[in-house]
Design a protein around this motif. Structure first.
Motif, short mmCIF file in Angstrom:
data_model
loop_
_atom_site.label_atom_id
_atom_site.label_comp_id
_atom_site.label_asym_id
_atom_site.label_seq_id
_atom_site.Cartn_x
_atom_site.Cartn_y
_atom_site.Cartn_z
N GLU A 87 0.83 -1.22 0.00
CA GLU A 87 0.00 0.00 0.00
C GLU A 87 0.86 1.25 0.00
OE1 GLU A 87 -2.66 -0.13 3.27
OE2 GLU A 87 -4.07 -1.52 2.30
N ARG A 88 1.90 1.26 0.85
CA ARG A 88 2.78 2.43 0.89
C ARG A 88 3.55 2.57 -0.41
NH1 ARG A 88 3.64 0.47 6.21
NH2 ARG A 88 5.65 -0.45 5.61
N GLY A 89 3.87 1.44 -1.02
CA GLY A 89 4.67 1.49 -2.24
C GLY A 89 3.92 1.98 -3.45
N ILE A 90 2.70 1.49 -3.65
CA ILE A 90 1.95 1.85 -4.86
C ILE A 90 0.94 2.97 -4.60
CG2 ILE A 90 2.24 -0.47 -5.79
CD1 ILE A 90 -0.67 -1.04 -5.09
N GLY A 91 0.77 3.34 -3.33
CA GLY A 91 -0.16 4.43 -3.03
C GLY A 91 -1.61 4.08 -3.23
N THR A 115 3.35 -6.30 -7.25
CA THR A 115 4.46 -7.14 -7.68
C THR A 115 5.47 -6.35 -8.50
OG1 THR A 115 3.07 -9.12 -7.68
CG2 THR A 115 5.09 -9.21 -8.98
N LYS A 116 4.98 -5.55 -9.44
CA LYS A 116 5.88 -4.73 -10.26
C LYS A 116 6.69 -3.76 -9.39
CE LYS A 116 3.20 -4.90 -14.55
NZ LYS A 116 2.42 -4.13 -15.55
N ASN A 120 10.84 -3.72 -8.92
CA ASN A 120 11.66 -2.51 -9.10
C ASN A 120 12.46 -2.17 -7.86
OD1 ASN A 120 10.91 -1.99 -11.77
ND2 ASN A 120 9.07 -0.88 -11.15
N GLN A 121 11.89 -2.43 -6.68
CA GLN A 121 12.58 -2.11 -5.44
C GLN A 121 13.74 -3.06 -5.16
OE1 GLN A 121 11.87 0.66 -3.39
NE2 GLN A 121 10.71 1.11 -5.25
N THR A 122 13.64 -4.28 -5.62
CA THR A 122 14.66 -5.29 -5.33
C THR A 122 15.67 -5.47 -6.46
OG1 THR A 122 13.19 -7.04 -6.16
CG2 THR A 122 13.11 -6.57 -3.80
#
Length: 246
Positions: A87-91, A115-116, A120-122
């Motif tokens: 949630e924090r990642g994709i807003g 997942t996308k 990108n984060q890893t």
């Protein structure tokens, strides 16, 4: 693709030795001209085509399945942590069990977006996400190998057939088979026969859909578990802050 073609050079070297120097030279020139890159593209494209088909057959991408509330691989509390990080990642607010049940397609869209974002984060940080990187390689390998599975099996079988004809285990004229030829095998012919036989067995019984599925879900698990590292951003302490703390 090197595994697909492996029986061929073994056959040539073991059965013909250096007599086929022209063929060896042509092979070297073709390799220099980009055959290696072309083989990589063939295997990858075949794997990507299989991936889309397999994901549809399995009921969605492994990460999408593991993020669903109705999937019980992870317990509800662990999944809640994954959803909170996503949630924090994709807003976007991740679906509740009720929302997922009411509109599974919309829920899967959010899971794919999460997942996308995780990928990108890893990506690129092999020190911090080394297990994710290794499982990604394993999945890509098994997926691509499954994609060229029948090509590899065909090459291995044809090499076995050529070797059997060459050393007269089988013949095109009566008698059509001679098992006594096994006792007269020279080591090089036995090596060529063994490599082709082992590769045929590998393509039929190791590079399977089940193996690709296990690798896919193992990668999905490691990718989602990277949420533990992303849950609390690492704090960086500046030089002035360190001096003030002292």
């Amino acid at each position: 693709m090197l595994l697909v073609l492996a029986p061929i050079p073994v056959l040539v070297v073991c059965l013909f030795g250096t007599a086929k120097i022209v063929a060896t030279s042509i092979l070297s020139i073709v390799t220099y001209c980009g055959a290696g890159y072309a083989m990589v593209r063939v295997a990858r494209d075949a794997g990507k085509r299989q991936q889309d088909r397999l994901f549809n057959k399995w009921g969605g991408a492994p990460t999408t399945q593991l993020l669903r509330h109705r999937n019980t691989h992870f317990d509800a509390h662990t999944k809640e942590r994954f959803h909170a990080v996503a949630e924090r990642g994709i807003g976007k607010v991740m679906p509740t069990p009720q929302a997922e049940a009411a509109d599974p397609t919309a829920a899967d869209e959010l899971y794919r977006a999460a997942t996308k974002w995780l990928i990108n984060q890893t990506r690129g940080d092999t020190k911090r996400f080394g297990l994710v990187f290794k499982e990604n390689i394993a999945f890509g390998f098994h997926r691509n190998a499954f994609g060229v599975r029948w090509l590899g099996a065909s090459v291995a079988f044809l090499c076995l057939l050529i070797i059997a004809l060459k050393i007269k285990i089988i013949s095109l004229s009566p008698p059509y088979a001679s098992l006594t030829s096994f006792s007269q095998l020279d080591p090089m012919a036995a090596l060529a026969l063994g490599v082709s036989g082992m590769m045929l067995i590998a393509w039929l019984f190791w590079f399977t859909e089940a193996a690709a599925k296990r690798a896919g879900f193992a990668y999905a698990e490691r990718l989602l578990e990277s949420c533990y590292d992303l849950e609390s951003p690492r704090k960086t302490t500046s030089k002035k802050e360190a001096e003030s703390q002292q």
